[in-house]
Write a protein that holds these residues in place. Structure first.
Motif, PDB file in Angstrom:
ATOM      1  N   ASP A 268       0.817  -1.220   0.000  1.00 31.06           N
ATOM      2  CA  ASP A 268       0.000   0.000   0.000  1.00 31.06           C
ATOM      3  C   ASP A 268       0.848   1.267   0.000  1.00 31.06           C
ATOM      4  O   ASP A 268       2.004   1.260   0.447  1.00 31.06           O
ATOM      5  CB  ASP A 268      -0.879   0.070   1.257  1.00 31.06           C
ATOM      6  CG  ASP A 268      -2.001  -0.945   1.284  1.00 31.06           C
ATOM      7  OD1 ASP A 268      -2.260  -1.586   0.256  1.00 31.06           O
ATOM      8  OD2 ASP A 268      -2.612  -1.078   2.370  1.00 31.06           O
ATOM      9  N   ALA A 269       0.224   2.357  -0.447  1.00 32.81           N
ATOM     10  CA  ALA A 269       0.735   3.703  -0.197  1.00 32.81           C
ATOM     11  C   ALA A 269      -0.451   4.575   0.206  1.00 32.81           C
ATOM     12  O   ALA A 269      -1.599   4.291  -0.155  1.00 32.81           O
ATOM     13  CB  ALA A 269       1.415   4.278  -1.434  1.00 32.81           C
ATOM     14  N   VAL A 270      -0.182   5.618   0.962  1.00 33.23           N
ATOM     15  CA  VAL A 270      -1.199   6.616   1.296  1.00 33.23           C
ATOM     16  C   VAL A 270      -0.818   7.905   0.591  1.00 33.23           C
ATOM     17  O   VAL A 270       0.325   8.365   0.697  1.00 33.23           O
ATOM     18  CB  VAL A 270      -1.308   6.838   2.818  1.00 33.23           C
ATOM     19  CG1 VAL A 270      -2.274   7.984   3.124  1.00 33.23           C
ATOM     20  CG2 VAL A 270      -1.760   5.553   3.509  1.00 33.23           C
ATOM     21  N   VAL A 271      -1.768   8.463  -0.150  1.00 32.38           N
ATOM     22  CA  VAL A 271      -1.535   9.663  -0.940  1.00 32.38           C
ATOM     23  C   VAL A 271      -2.375  10.812  -0.392  1.00 32.38           C
ATOM     24  O   VAL A 271      -3.568  10.637  -0.105  1.00 32.38           O
ATOM     25  CB  VAL A 271      -1.898   9.413  -2.423  1.00 32.38           C
ATOM     26  CG1 VAL A 271      -1.757  10.690  -3.253  1.00 32.38           C
ATOM     27  CG2 VAL A 271      -1.032   8.302  -3.009  1.00 32.38           C
ATOM     28  N   ARG A 272      -1.737  11.969  -0.232  1.00 29.50           N
ATOM     29  CA  ARG A 272      -2.484  13.201   0.078  1.00 29.50           C
ATOM     30  C   ARG A 272      -3.001  13.755  -1.243  1.00 29.50           C
ATOM     31  O   ARG A 272      -2.229  14.148  -2.108  1.00 29.50           O
ATOM     32  CB  ARG A 272      -1.590  14.216   0.785  1.00 29.50           C
ATOM     33  CG  ARG A 272      -2.295  15.551   1.078  1.00 29.50           C
ATOM     34  CD  ARG A 272      -1.425  16.471   1.917  1.00 29.50           C
ATOM     35  NE  ARG A 272      -0.142  16.740   1.304  1.00 29.50           N
ATOM     36  CZ  ARG A 272       0.073  17.689   0.379  1.00 29.50           C
ATOM     37  NH1 ARG A 272      -0.918  18.442  -0.055  1.00 29.50           N
ATOM     38  NH2 ARG A 272       1.290  17.873  -0.098  1.00 29.50           N
ATOM     39  N   VAL A 273      -4.309  13.758  -1.405  1.00 34.70           N
ATOM     40  CA  VAL A 273      -4.921  14.149  -2.672  1.00 34.70           C
ATOM     41  C   VAL A 273      -4.875  15.667  -2.824  1.00 34.70           C
ATOM     42  O   VAL A 273      -5.333  16.397  -1.949  1.00 34.70           O
ATOM     43  CB  VAL A 273      -6.377  13.646  -2.749  1.00 34.70           C
ATOM     44  CG1 VAL A 273      -7.023  14.075  -4.066  1.00 34.70           C
ATOM     45  CG2 VAL A 273      -6.428  12.129  -2.595  1.00 34.70           C
ATOM     46  N   THR A 274      -4.317  16.117  -3.933  1.00 33.75           N
ATOM     47  CA  THR A 274      -4.282  17.562  -4.218  1.00 33.75           C
ATOM     48  C   THR A 274      -5.311  17.962  -5.261  1.00 33.75           C
ATOM     49  O   THR A 274      -5.794  19.085  -5.263  1.00 33.75           O
ATOM     50  CB  THR A 274      -2.885  17.991  -4.692  1.00 33.75           C
ATOM     51  OG1 THR A 274      -2.528  17.240  -5.866  1.00 33.75           O
ATOM     52  CG2 THR A 274      -1.843  17.763  -3.602  1.00 33.75           C
ATOM     53  N   HIS A 275      -5.642  17.039  -6.162  1.00 36.02           N
ATOM     54  CA  HIS A 275      -6.636  17.315  -7.201  1.00 36.02           C
ATOM     55  C   HIS A 275      -7.438  16.045  -7.479  1.00 36.02           C
ATOM     56  O   HIS A 275      -6.866  14.961  -7.575  1.00 36.02           O
ATOM     57  CB  HIS A 275      -5.971  17.767  -8.512  1.00 36.02           C
ATOM     58  CG  HIS A 275      -5.225  19.053  -8.398  1.00 36.02           C
ATOM     59  ND1 HIS A 275      -3.965  19.135  -7.827  1.00 36.02           N
ATOM     60  CD2 HIS A 275      -5.570  20.307  -8.764  1.00 36.02           C
ATOM     61  CE1 HIS A 275      -3.570  20.397  -7.847  1.00 36.02           C
ATOM     62  NE2 HIS A 275      -4.507  21.121  -8.405  1.00 36.02           N
ATOM     63  N   THR A 276      -8.746  16.202  -7.612  1.00 31.10           N
ATOM     64  CA  THR A 276      -9.611  15.090  -7.997  1.00 31.10           C
ATOM     65  C   THR A 276     -10.730  15.656  -8.853  1.00 31.10           C
ATOM     66  O   THR A 276     -10.791  16.856  -9.106  1.00 31.10           O
ATOM     67  CB  THR A 276     -10.144  14.350  -6.757  1.00 31.10           C
ATOM     68  OG1 THR A 276     -10.842  13.172  -7.172  1.00 31.10           O
ATOM     69  CG2 THR A 276     -11.068  15.226  -5.934  1.00 31.10           C
ATOM     70  N   THR A 277     -11.593  14.781  -9.344  1.00 29.79           N
ATOM     71  CA  THR A 277     -12.697  15.235 -10.182  1.00 29.79           C
ATOM     72  C   THR A 277     -13.853  14.265 -10.051  1.00 29.79           C
ATOM     73  O   THR A 277     -13.749  13.239  -9.387  1.00 29.79           O
ATOM     74  CB  THR A 277     -12.244  15.386 -11.652  1.00 29.79           C
ATOM     75  OG1 THR A 277     -13.274  16.021 -12.409  1.00 29.79           O
ATOM     76  CG2 THR A 277     -11.904  14.051 -12.284  1.00 29.79           C
ATOM     77  N   ILE A 278     -14.958  14.616 -10.689  1.00 28.44           N
ATOM     78  CA  ILE A 278     -16.171  13.800 -10.633  1.00 28.44           C
ATOM     79  C   ILE A 278     -16.330  13.097 -11.972  1.00 28.44           C
ATOM     80  O   ILE A 278     -16.223  13.711 -13.029  1.00 28.44           O
ATOM     81  CB  ILE A 278     -17.409  14.677 -10.340  1.00 28.44           C
ATOM     82  CG1 ILE A 278     -17.268  15.325  -8.967  1.00 28.44           C
ATOM     83  CG2 ILE A 278     -18.684  13.846 -10.424  1.00 28.44           C
ATOM     84  CD1 ILE A 278     -18.297  16.398  -8.691  1.00 28.44           C
ATOM     85  N   CYS A 279     -16.598  11.805 -11.931  1.00 27.53           N
ATOM     86  CA  CYS A 279     -16.827  10.993 -13.121  1.00 27.53           C
ATOM     87  C   CYS A 279     -18.329  10.743 -13.271  1.00 27.53           C
ATOM     88  O   CYS A 279     -19.069  10.756 -12.281  1.00 27.53           O
ATOM     89  CB  CYS A 279     -16.078   9.669 -12.981  1.00 27.53           C
ATOM     90  SG  CYS A 279     -16.252   8.551 -14.380  1.00 27.53           S
ATOM     91  N   GLY A 280     -18.760  10.475 -14.496  1.00 25.34           N
ATOM     92  CA  GLY A 280     -20.145  10.081 -14.702  1.00 25.34           C
ATOM     93  C   GLY A 280     -20.513   8.859 -13.884  1.00 25.34           C
ATOM     94  O   GLY A 280     -21.672   8.695 -13.465  1.00 25.34           O
ATOM     95  N   THR A 281     -19.525   7.997 -13.624  1.00 24.92           N
ATOM     96  CA  THR A 281     -19.770   6.812 -12.790  1.00 24.92           C
ATOM     97  C   THR A 281     -20.202   7.213 -11.388  1.00 24.92           C
ATOM     98  O   THR A 281     -21.056   6.554 -10.777  1.00 24.92           O
ATOM     99  CB  THR A 281     -18.502   5.950 -12.731  1.00 24.92           C
ATOM    100  OG1 THR A 281     -18.137   5.588 -14.058  1.00 24.92           O
ATOM    101  CG2 THR A 281     -18.726   4.696 -11.907  1.00 24.92           C
ATOM    102  N   ASP A 282     -19.632   8.297 -10.855  1.00 20.06           N
ATOM    103  CA  ASP A 282     -20.041   8.766  -9.533  1.00 20.06           C
ATOM    104  C   ASP A 282     -21.522   9.154  -9.528  1.00 20.06           C
ATOM    105  O   ASP A 282     -22.233   8.922  -8.544  1.00 20.06           O
ATOM    106  CB  ASP A 282     -19.193   9.968  -9.104  1.00 20.06           C
ATOM    107  CG  ASP A 282     -17.719   9.639  -8.994  1.00 20.06           C
ATOM    108  OD1 ASP A 282     -17.395   8.565  -8.475  1.00 20.06           O
ATOM    109  OD2 ASP A 282     -16.899  10.462  -9.440  1.00 20.06           O
ATOM    110  N   LEU A 283     -21.975   9.735 -10.632  1.00 18.61           N
ATOM    111  CA  LEU A 283     -23.390  10.114 -10.732  1.00 18.61           C
ATOM    112  C   LEU A 283     -24.281   8.873 -10.794  1.00 18.61           C
ATOM    113  O   LEU A 283     -25.367   8.848 -10.212  1.00 18.61           O
ATOM    114  CB  LEU A 283     -23.609  11.011 -11.954  1.00 18.61           C
ATOM    115  CG  LEU A 283     -22.751  12.286 -11.986  1.00 18.61           C
ATOM    116  CD1 LEU A 283     -23.061  13.108 -13.232  1.00 18.61           C
ATOM    117  CD2 LEU A 283     -22.950  13.127 -10.726  1.00 18.61           C
ATOM    118  N   HIS A 284     -23.801   7.829 -11.486  1.00 17.56           N
ATOM    119  CA  HIS A 284     -24.546   6.568 -11.510  1.00 17.56           C
ATOM    120  C   HIS A 284     -24.636   5.966 -10.105  1.00 17.56           C
ATOM    121  O   HIS A 284     -25.677   5.419  -9.721  1.00 17.56           O
ATOM    122  CB  HIS A 284     -23.884   5.576 -12.462  1.00 17.56           C
ATOM    123  CG  HIS A 284     -24.165   5.852 -13.906  1.00 17.56           C
ATOM    124  ND1 HIS A 284     -25.419   5.732 -14.467  1.00 17.56           N
ATOM    125  CD2 HIS A 284     -23.344   6.260 -14.911  1.00 17.56           C
ATOM    126  CE1 HIS A 284     -25.371   6.038 -15.751  1.00 17.56           C
ATOM    127  NE2 HIS A 284     -24.116   6.367 -16.042  1.00 17.56           N
TER     128      HIS A 284
END
Length: 206
Positions: free
Chosen positions: A27-43
């Motif tokens: 494993d690694a743990v990442v500090r997220v700096t940028h993300t986005t929304i996918c159409g899958t998230d809406l589904h």
């Protein structure tokens, strides 16, 4: 940490959750700096993906900085600026050896689906050595983020599965992010014409 959490059909919440830690040596743990929304998230929010249960942190796209690495991770270090692949892959199973990473026997699309995802301040990435990619300095974050899911999906599903060839006429229905990614990557194969089709007034006026 703050995270966008699925609370049931049509329900989501920006709430406090425990920061993830290393669970497996890979494993690694990442500090997220940028993300986005996918159409899958809406589904997911519409209830179309029943495997996603209430309490799950959403998201499977992102870039960030590595905060922790497990003892079994090679080629990555704390402080590395990385791209998070939307597909987690072990790199060793029969599917991975065939390049079919989405079918990985211990991975595939699991972020924001079967384990907590990237729409949070921190995310745990299993099989980090094969699921994170070090980014070169100077690359614009918005451009890098497109490599997490949108651009490779448009390339695979559009240009590759569509078997675009030199001199072809290509029709792409839908000028959203995936459609535009299919447009850009189809050009690698030198089609004669590319026709975009979309009834959305906002897209047509752009």
């Amino acid at each position: 940490m703050k995270a966008l959490v699925y609370e049931g059909v049509g329900q989501r919440a920006w709430k406090e959750k425990e920061r993830p830690g290393i669970e497996q040596p890979t494993d690694a743990v990442v500090r997220v700096t940028h993300t986005t929304i996918c159409g899958t998230d809406l589904h997911i929010l519409k209830g179309d993906v029943p495997a996603v249960t209430p309490g799950r942190t959403l998201g499977h796209e992102g870039i960030g900085m590595i905060e922790e690495v497990g003892g079994g991770v090679s080629g990555l270090a704390v402080g590395d600026h990385v791209l998070i692949s939307c597909i987690t892959s072990c790199g060793h199973c029969d599917f991975c050896k065939q390049g079919m990473y989405a079918h990985c026997r211990d991975g595939g699309w699991i972020l924001g689906h079967k384990i907590d995802g990237t729409q949070a301040e921190y995310v745990r990435i299993p099989h980090a050595a094969n699921s994170l990619y070090r980014l070169p300095p100077g690359l614009a974050p918005a451009a890098a983020l497109m490599l997490s899911d949108i651009l490779p999906t448009g390339h695979e599903i559009g240009a590759l599965n569509g078997e675009v060839r030199l001199g072809d006429t290509v029709a792409i229905v839908g000028a959203g992010p995936i459609g535009l990614a299919a447009l850009l990557t189809s050009r690698f194969y030198s089609p004669a014409r590319i026709i975009m089709v979309d009834p959305d007034e906002n897209r047509l006026s752009a």
